[in-house]
Write a protein that holds these residues in place. Sequence first.
Motif, mmCIF file in Angstrom:
data_model
loop_
_atom_site.group_PDB
_atom_site.id
_atom_site.type_symbol
_atom_site.label_atom_id
_atom_site.label_comp_id
_atom_site.label_asym_id
_atom_site.label_seq_id
_atom_site.Cartn_x
_atom_site.Cartn_y
_atom_site.Cartn_z
ATOM 1 N N SER A 148 2.113 9.075 -6.245
ATOM 2 C CA SER A 148 2.547 10.588 -6.164
ATOM 3 C C SER A 148 3.705 10.874 -7.077
ATOM 4 O O SER A 148 4.023 12.036 -7.438
ATOM 5 C CB SER A 148 3.001 10.673 -4.575
ATOM 6 O OG SER A 148 4.059 9.797 -4.107
ATOM 7 N N ALA A 149 4.490 10.066 -7.505
ATOM 8 C CA ALA A 149 5.618 10.181 -8.331
ATOM 9 C C ALA A 149 4.949 9.985 -9.676
ATOM 10 O O ALA A 149 6.016 9.952 -10.776
ATOM 11 C CB ALA A 149 6.622 8.971 -8.287
ATOM 12 N N HIS A 150 3.773 9.700 -10.377
ATOM 13 C CA HIS A 150 3.231 9.510 -11.320
ATOM 14 C C HIS A 150 3.892 8.423 -12.266
ATOM 15 O O HIS A 150 4.026 8.319 -13.294
ATOM 16 C CB HIS A 150 3.379 10.730 -12.267
ATOM 17 C CG HIS A 150 2.810 11.992 -11.597
ATOM 18 N ND1 HIS A 150 1.498 12.283 -11.402
ATOM 19 C CD2 HIS A 150 3.333 13.034 -11.072
ATOM 20 C CE1 HIS A 150 1.253 13.276 -10.811
ATOM 21 N NE2 HIS A 150 2.608 13.928 -10.432
ATOM 22 N N LEU A 151 4.152 7.190 -11.542
ATOM 23 C CA LEU A 151 4.552 5.919 -11.948
ATOM 24 C C LEU A 151 3.416 4.924 -12.035
ATOM 25 O O LEU A 151 2.736 4.764 -10.947
ATOM 26 C CB LEU A 151 5.617 5.621 -11.168
ATOM 27 C CG LEU A 151 7.025 6.320 -11.067
ATOM 28 C CD1 LEU A 151 7.916 5.515 -10.071
ATOM 29 C CD2 LEU A 151 7.579 6.308 -12.407
ATOM 30 N N PRO A 152 3.213 4.481 -13.383
ATOM 31 C CA PRO A 152 1.965 3.444 -13.305
ATOM 32 C C PRO A 152 2.168 2.166 -12.405
ATOM 33 O O PRO A 152 3.603 2.003 -12.325
ATOM 34 C CB PRO A 152 2.297 2.788 -14.905
ATOM 35 C CG PRO A 152 2.707 3.982 -15.519
ATOM 36 C CD PRO A 152 3.869 4.825 -14.559
ATOM 37 N N LYS A 153 1.370 1.613 -11.651
ATOM 38 C CA LYS A 153 1.576 0.571 -10.834
ATOM 39 C C LYS A 153 1.984 -0.523 -11.455
ATOM 40 O O LYS A 153 2.963 -1.341 -11.052
ATOM 41 C CB LYS A 153 0.293 0.265 -10.029
ATOM 42 C CG LYS A 153 0.069 -0.982 -9.404
ATOM 43 C CD LYS A 153 -1.436 -1.058 -8.909
ATOM 44 C CE LYS A 153 -1.502 -2.300 -7.687
ATOM 45 N NZ LYS A 153 -2.746 -2.293 -7.138
ATOM 46 N N LYS A 195 0.653 -1.129 0.046
ATOM 47 C CA LYS A 195 -0.027 0.170 0.186
ATOM 48 C C LYS A 195 0.707 1.260 0.110
ATOM 49 O O LYS A 195 0.356 2.213 -0.781
ATOM 50 C CB LYS A 195 -0.933 -0.020 1.218
ATOM 51 C CG LYS A 195 -1.833 1.039 1.317
ATOM 52 C CD LYS A 195 -2.701 0.981 2.389
ATOM 53 C CE LYS A 195 -3.784 2.097 2.524
ATOM 54 N NZ LYS A 195 -4.724 2.018 3.587
ATOM 55 N N GLU A 196 1.793 1.289 0.691
ATOM 56 C CA GLU A 196 2.930 2.304 0.743
ATOM 57 C C GLU A 196 3.584 2.448 -0.700
ATOM 58 O O GLU A 196 3.738 3.720 -1.246
ATOM 59 C CB GLU A 196 3.802 2.148 1.947
ATOM 60 C CG GLU A 196 4.747 3.271 2.198
ATOM 61 C CD GLU A 196 4.006 4.300 3.193
ATOM 62 O OE1 GLU A 196 4.726 5.338 3.248
ATOM 63 O OE2 GLU A 196 3.326 4.009 3.920
ATOM 64 N N ILE A 197 3.831 1.457 -1.104
ATOM 65 C CA ILE A 197 4.669 1.533 -2.354
ATOM 66 C C ILE A 197 3.676 2.133 -3.589
ATOM 67 O O ILE A 197 4.016 2.719 -4.367
ATOM 68 C CB ILE A 197 5.248 0.060 -2.763
ATOM 69 C CG1 ILE A 197 6.224 -0.394 -2.098
ATOM 70 C CG2 ILE A 197 5.478 -0.224 -4.394
ATOM 71 C CD1 ILE A 197 6.635 -1.789 -2.098
ATOM 72 N N ASP A 198 2.578 1.598 -3.534
ATOM 73 C CA ASP A 198 1.507 2.101 -4.368
ATOM 74 C C ASP A 198 1.344 3.556 -4.332
ATOM 75 O O ASP A 198 1.294 4.353 -5.324
ATOM 76 C CB ASP A 198 0.068 1.505 -4.432
ATOM 77 C CG ASP A 198 0.227 -0.232 -4.694
ATOM 78 O OD1 ASP A 198 1.269 -0.322 -5.455
ATOM 79 O OD2 ASP A 198 -0.704 -0.962 -4.361
ATOM 80 N N ALA A 199 1.024 4.210 -2.894
ATOM 81 C CA ALA A 199 0.849 5.572 -2.910
ATOM 82 C C ALA A 199 2.066 6.256 -3.143
ATOM 83 O O ALA A 199 1.985 7.251 -3.852
ATOM 84 C CB ALA A 199 0.820 5.617 -1.046
ATOM 85 N N HIS A 200 3.306 5.914 -3.099
ATOM 86 C CA HIS A 200 4.562 6.599 -3.494
ATOM 87 C C HIS A 200 4.734 6.450 -4.961
ATOM 88 O O HIS A 200 4.930 7.545 -5.559
ATOM 89 C CB HIS A 200 5.868 6.081 -3.031
ATOM 90 C CG HIS A 200 6.351 6.359 -1.587
ATOM 91 N ND1 HIS A 200 6.866 7.424 -1.355
ATOM 92 C CD2 HIS A 200 5.963 5.696 -0.393
ATOM 93 C CE1 HIS A 200 6.894 7.611 0.115
ATOM 94 N NE2 HIS A 200 6.327 6.658 0.530
ATOM 95 N N ALA A 201 3.969 5.440 -5.610
ATOM 96 C CA ALA A 201 4.256 5.460 -7.184
ATOM 97 C C ALA A 201 3.102 6.402 -7.635
ATOM 98 O O ALA A 201 3.468 7.280 -8.595
ATOM 99 C CB ALA A 201 3.731 3.973 -7.524
#
Length: 297
Positions: free
Chosen positions: A35-40, A27-33
């Motif tokens: 915010s960085a506009h990186l596709p999951k 969940k933390e990784i997805d949130a950071h992704a």
Amino acid sequence: AVIAVNEQDSGFQVDPAVPGLAAIAWKEIDAHAASAHLPKAVVRTALRAPSRGGRSYAERIDAAKTERELSEIFEDLIGVLPLGKTLLSERNPVRTGGPMQVGIAFAQNHVKQRPYPYPMAEGGLRGEVFTRRGGLYFGTAHLLDYPARYEQMLFRFADFNAGHYASRNAAFQNAVSLASGIPLDLDGDLLRFGSDEAGATETAARVLAERLKLDPSDVREDLEQGRGSELEDTRLYRKVFALADRVQGQPAPRAVVPNIRLSSPKITRKLTTAWFANRVDERYRRCLLRDPGHSAR
């Protein structure tokens, strides 16, 4: 007091397991992704890359049981995988650790004031927090190594959870409310730090400023001392309590457990700082009862 916090936070485990840690990490990784506009999908694919020991980062995350294991994975990600620095902005999202669940940021600030007297574990200061020695050292410092005029340990336990002087600040908010007649949330936050906009406590204190013969700038300057012991030496603090004592007809409390709802990915129940402080205080008092030569304060 240290034993009581250890028992409450970890059950005397150096690196306690956290239920559902892998799900929290993803969940933390997805949130950071996001915010960085990186596709999951891009992030998940990148984390299938092999890490130290041969397992992929994704496999290590899925198998992680403790904060120390997860912290080491994130440190590898930041230091080795090109995507890591973009994804995590070079900041490890694991913020607490060790048997007293002390904050990594607190340890980093503490060593700037008092050099750490022991050799560092592998992983430097962050790694040391996850050891028994480092976790107890910094946890004890966070609990006891600051001047506070509390008459009960209960308020240090609340501060351990909510931040230094949170109980003193909540009592000051209560005094401001008594003196001004303006209801305030007793959360220990005196200012909106990082903002020039006045918060509820500052606004209420400004209402009292004329009666206290203080300018709004004086109010702001004195409230800025709320993170340290210096607040108690300010004109605002002394005058507010003098007025609150007169309004109430008796001394207003100088310490109040702050009213804070605990929020963390690790917390799945509705818990508060009061819940934490009282649970630790109960353990503390039971511990002291084993020694008839001491009395709980």
